[in-house]
Design a protein around this motif. Structure first.
Motif, PDB file in Angstrom:
ATOM      1  N   LYS A 126       0.843  -1.211   0.000  1.00  0.00           N
ATOM      2  CA  LYS A 126       0.000   0.000   0.000  1.00  0.00           C
ATOM      3  C   LYS A 126       0.873   1.255   0.000  1.00  0.00           C
ATOM      4  N   LEU A 127       1.930   1.247   0.829  1.00  0.00           N
ATOM      5  CA  LEU A 127       2.848   2.388   0.876  1.00  0.00           C
ATOM      6  C   LEU A 127       3.600   2.552  -0.447  1.00  0.00           C
ATOM      7  N   LYS A 129       2.590   1.739  -3.422  1.00  0.00           N
ATOM      8  CA  LYS A 129       1.688   2.282  -4.442  1.00  0.00           C
ATOM      9  C   LYS A 129       1.601   3.807  -4.338  1.00  0.00           C
ATOM     10  N   LEU A 130       1.674   4.347  -3.120  1.00  0.00           N
ATOM     11  CA  LEU A 130       1.567   5.794  -2.913  1.00  0.00           C
ATOM     12  C   LEU A 130       2.833   6.560  -3.300  1.00  0.00           C
ATOM     13  N   GLU A 131       3.970   5.847  -3.377  1.00  0.00           N
ATOM     14  CA  GLU A 131       5.237   6.497  -3.729  1.00  0.00           C
ATOM     15  C   GLU A 131       5.200   7.026  -5.162  1.00  0.00           C
ATOM     16  N   ASN A 132       5.920   8.122  -5.382  1.00  0.00           N
ATOM     17  CA  ASN A 132       6.067   8.655  -6.734  1.00  0.00           C
ATOM     18  C   ASN A 132       7.274   8.026  -7.408  1.00  0.00           C
TER      19      ASN A 132
END
Length: 163
Positions: A126-127, A129-132
């Protein structure tokens, strides 16, 4: 001409929170403190919307159950992922709890730790996926090094003195 590659990564701690029986220990023995923390590292490479997922887990090996039922399904947080786009590997450490119950010589699986690990995998992805993504270049080259690395399975002594 260089094709731009994009990259993102994330890591999460998976060190047991309580004393645990580590892989290969006798069934009644438990760990006695923490020498170094265990972790999962995950990264995604993206080139022209082709994605490659690389996951490394501090464990002895990746069990079939962990690979097929958990990691692959957890990666569905990402859109339209193919199993052929995933590389899952272990660091082959004997200092982590066992993740498979079919290896009798290594002891039984710690079900509480296995459940904890599954939650951590879910949190990590989940983390991630949020990364750029960041732009990177990968260069492959040949060269010779002197004593920079060594094969951990290299023969360092002969067996002649043991028999």
């Amino acid at each position: 001409m260089h094709n731009l590659i994009k990259f993102k990564s994330k890591s999460i701690d998976i060190t047991p929170e309580i004393p645990s029986r580590l892989t290969g220990m006798q069934n009644n023995d438990t760990s006695q403190g923490i020498h170094s923390r265990l972790e999962i590292n995950a990264m995604v490479l993206n080139q022209n919307e082709k994605f490659i997922y690389i996951i490394s887990i501090d464990t002895l090996f990746i069990s079939k159950e962990l690979n097929q039922n958990t990691l692959v399904s957890s990666l569905q947080y990402f859109d339209s992922i193919l199993e052929t786009d995933i590389l899952i590997m272990s660091t082959h450490t004997h200092y982590a709890p066992s993740l498979e119950e079919n290896r009798i010589d290594l002891g039984s699986r710690d079900e509480a730790y296995f459940s904890f690990l599954l939650d951590k995998i879910s949190d990590l992805l989940k983390l991630l996926k949020l990364e750029n993504f960041i732009d990177i270049e990968i260069e492959v080259s040949n060269g010779k090094t002197e004593n920079l690395t060594c094969n951990r399975r290299r023969k360092v002594r002969t067996l002649a003195g043991f028999f």
